[in-house]
Scaffold this motif. Sequence first.
Motif, PDB file in Angstrom:
ATOM      1  N   THR A  90       0.815  -1.221   0.000  1.00 39.55           N
ATOM      2  CA  THR A  90       0.000   0.000   0.000  1.00 39.55           C
ATOM      3  C   THR A  90       0.851   1.274   0.000  1.00 39.55           C
ATOM      4  O   THR A  90       0.295   2.381  -0.002  1.00 39.55           O
ATOM      5  N   SER A  91       2.160   1.119   0.034  1.00 39.34           N
ATOM      6  CA  SER A  91       3.013   2.311  -0.102  1.00 39.34           C
ATOM      7  C   SER A  91       3.120   2.683  -1.586  1.00 39.34           C
ATOM      8  O   SER A  91       2.526   2.022  -2.451  1.00 39.34           O
ATOM      9  N   LYS A  92       3.875   3.719  -1.886  1.00 38.41           N
ATOM     10  CA  LYS A  92       3.978   4.192  -3.265  1.00 38.41           C
ATOM     11  C   LYS A  92       5.396   3.976  -3.796  1.00 38.41           C
ATOM     12  O   LYS A  92       6.382   4.113  -3.072  1.00 38.41           O
ATOM     13  N   ILE A  93       5.441   3.642  -5.061  1.00 33.98           N
ATOM     14  CA  ILE A  93       6.727   3.380  -5.710  1.00 33.98           C
ATOM     15  C   ILE A  93       7.539   4.676  -5.763  1.00 33.98           C
ATOM     16  O   ILE A  93       7.023   5.757  -6.074  1.00 33.98           O
ATOM     17  N   ASP A  94       8.822   4.543  -5.423  1.00 39.13           N
ATOM     18  CA  ASP A  94       9.798   5.646  -5.494  1.00 39.13           C
ATOM     19  C   ASP A  94       9.496   6.768  -4.505  1.00 39.13           C
ATOM     20  O   ASP A  94       9.974   7.905  -4.698  1.00 39.13           O
ATOM     21  N   GLU A  95       8.727   6.493  -3.476  1.00 37.06           N
ATOM     22  CA  GLU A  95       8.498   7.478  -2.410  1.00 37.06           C
ATOM     23  C   GLU A  95       9.047   6.919  -1.105  1.00 37.06           C
ATOM     24  O   GLU A  95       8.640   5.830  -0.673  1.00 37.06           O
ATOM     25  N   ALA A  96       9.971   7.655  -0.483  1.00 41.61           N
ATOM     26  CA  ALA A  96      10.648   7.193   0.722  1.00 41.61           C
ATOM     27  C   ALA A  96       9.668   7.141   1.890  1.00 41.61           C
ATOM     28  O   ALA A  96       8.783   8.001   2.034  1.00 41.61           O
ATOM     29  N   VAL A  97       9.790   6.102   2.721  1.00 48.24           N
ATOM     30  CA  VAL A  97       8.955   5.960   3.920  1.00 48.24           C
ATOM     31  C   VAL A  97       9.855   5.666   5.112  1.00 48.24           C
ATOM     32  O   VAL A  97      10.972   5.130   4.979  1.00 48.24           O
ATOM     33  N   LYS A  98       9.378   6.019   6.294  1.00 48.12           N
ATOM     34  CA  LYS A  98      10.105   5.752   7.530  1.00 48.12           C
ATOM     35  C   LYS A  98       9.775   4.348   8.022  1.00 48.12           C
ATOM     36  O   LYS A  98       8.672   3.843   7.829  1.00 48.12           O
ATOM     37  N   PHE A  99      10.721   3.710   8.680  1.00 47.75           N
ATOM     38  CA  PHE A  99      10.458   2.411   9.283  1.00 47.75           C
ATOM     39  C   PHE A  99      11.333   2.261  10.519  1.00 47.75           C
ATOM     40  O   PHE A  99      12.338   2.968  10.695  1.00 47.75           O
ATOM     41  N   THR A 100      10.951   1.328  11.385  1.00 49.32           N
ATOM     42  CA  THR A 100      11.682   1.039  12.622  1.00 49.32           C
ATOM     43  C   THR A 100      11.993  -0.444  12.657  1.00 49.32           C
ATOM     44  O   THR A 100      11.146  -1.272  12.304  1.00 49.32           O
ATOM     45  N   TYR A 101      13.208  -0.777  13.093  1.00 48.22           N
ATOM     46  CA  TYR A 101      13.587  -2.181  13.175  1.00 48.22           C
ATOM     47  C   TYR A 101      14.356  -2.432  14.464  1.00 48.22           C
ATOM     48  O   TYR A 101      14.882  -1.507  15.093  1.00 48.22           O
ATOM     49  N   TRP A 102      14.398  -3.682  14.858  1.00 41.80           N
ATOM     50  CA  TRP A 102      15.039  -4.112  16.110  1.00 41.80           C
ATOM     51  C   TRP A 102      16.237  -4.985  15.757  1.00 41.80           C
ATOM     52  O   TRP A 102      16.128  -5.910  14.946  1.00 41.80           O
ATOM     53  N   ARG A 103      17.388  -4.669  16.392  1.00 42.40           N
ATOM     54  CA  ARG A 103      18.615  -5.430  16.117  1.00 42.40           C
ATOM     55  C   ARG A 103      19.451  -5.495  17.403  1.00 42.40           C
ATOM     56  O   ARG A 103      19.714  -4.451  18.023  1.00 42.40           O
ATOM     57  N   ASP A 104      19.834  -6.704  17.783  1.00 46.69           N
ATOM     58  CA  ASP A 104      20.706  -6.920  18.953  1.00 46.69           C
ATOM     59  C   ASP A 104      20.172  -6.225  20.206  1.00 46.69           C
ATOM     60  O   ASP A 104      20.911  -5.617  20.984  1.00 46.69           O
ATOM     61  N   GLY A 105      18.856  -6.293  20.388  1.00 47.36           N
ATOM     62  CA  GLY A 105      18.250  -5.748  21.600  1.00 47.36           C
ATOM     63  C   GLY A 105      18.023  -4.250  21.580  1.00 47.36           C
ATOM     64  O   GLY A 105      17.637  -3.672  22.609  1.00 47.36           O
TER      65      GLY A 105
END
Length: 475
Positions: free
Chosen positions: A448-463
């Motif tokens: 549901t996002s758009k092609i070639d449009e930057a979006v923010k995201f959050t991820y978890w790594r090593d706690g």
Amino acid sequence: MLPATPPQTAAPADDVAATFGRPDGVEGSFAPGGAPVDRPQPHIAPPDPVLAEAFSRPAGESDTLQRDPYAVPEPEDVPEPDPWRSADSTASLASPAVAAAPVNGPTTFGPKLGIREVLFGGRVHWWALATLGVLTLLVGMFGGLVGRWTAEVVTPLHSNSVKLDGSAPDTDESRGAVARVVKAAQKSVVTVEVRTAVDGGSGSGFIVDKAGYIVTNNHVISKAANDSKAKLEVVFFDRQRVPARIVGRDIRTDLAVLKVDDVADLTVAKLGDSDKVQIGEEVIAFGSPLGFDKTVTSGIVSAVGRAVPLRPDADSDTDAVINAIQTDAAINPGNSGGPLLNDDAQVIGVNTAGAMTGGGSIGLGFAIPISEAIPIANTLIKTGKVNHPTIGISASTVRNDRIFGAQVRDVADGSAAARAGLREGDVITKFDGKHIEGADELTVAVRTSKIDEAVKFTYWRDGRYFDGEITPVSD
């Protein structure tokens, strides 16, 4: 020293001495013979008659206290033994227990008994008996007249004057909200039928343009798309059956567009705004479940934004995760592709799937939001295919005591995810403002996002949590 003097004892009184003292001339406890008594002796009163009778010796007994052990008692009168009570008695003949009645001469019959003798023992006079008969006859006649009169009062069971009339007031007004919605939308809903050389199937659809464009599900027409000899037809509300062609289909969203030609007076469905749908509002599902066309079921919106995976099978090549509207309106096989309508008869979703046990609806139906279906349908009508945004990863759901989210399993070289710095093992927890609790939620969020449009995201790594930015590209 004076000699000891024996103690002196007072003399007893005369009456006591006379009663308990020794007789005169008796010095010790026993005397060889009686001594003359010259003083008053105790007088023994005669015994009480009751005591004498109870304790005296039986008549004829000696004066001694002991009976003669050798005396033979006189024989008592013993009754003769009863042979019936003795086990040792022998059989013998005796006189009969009951004497035989004397035999009289031949019996002669007396006069026959009449009514007077049987009923009244002969004590009722003839005139009284006749009076009783007359009274009985009168009572019977009176009862018959009363019965006849009451029978004429009761209404008879059958009548030629009664005629049932089922006509209602002539009005075109729909009664009830569901009836009004059905009346407004029924001509825009169609049945989609696919027949191959070996089998067939059916689904539903709705008209979106007067030029003959119809929206349905990809899995409804998947067999027709993969078999050039399959026959695809659309059946309208008035039973008109027309061949249809596939304009385009999208396996990633399970949507397809059909087209029919040379059909006049098409009724186009009104499209609503699924972004404004509220949980709890009433909805109506329209379609042809199990081949029963023009079937309507009603319910409410149970949830929105429900990620529902649709996997390929023997009948369909659909491989999608839809961002569904959940409803408890019954959605069964054959409802797929039909409209989900609100109270204003506007299409707010495309009925697509239902959770079922035992082959029937259990109140868990899912529809593709119309706000997501419209751009897909427009693109299919224009180009016949749809491109979707992608970030170039494969993911799986992870849920444990530390983290919930979509864990990255593989990152494609040169992909948007690789450029954003994602690595295998990272867990994406948020994407484009949407919380991610599994792989299906991430798939919906990326699509549901758009092609070639930057979006923010959050991820978890090593706690630890990290924020990043990613730009989806076309698939």
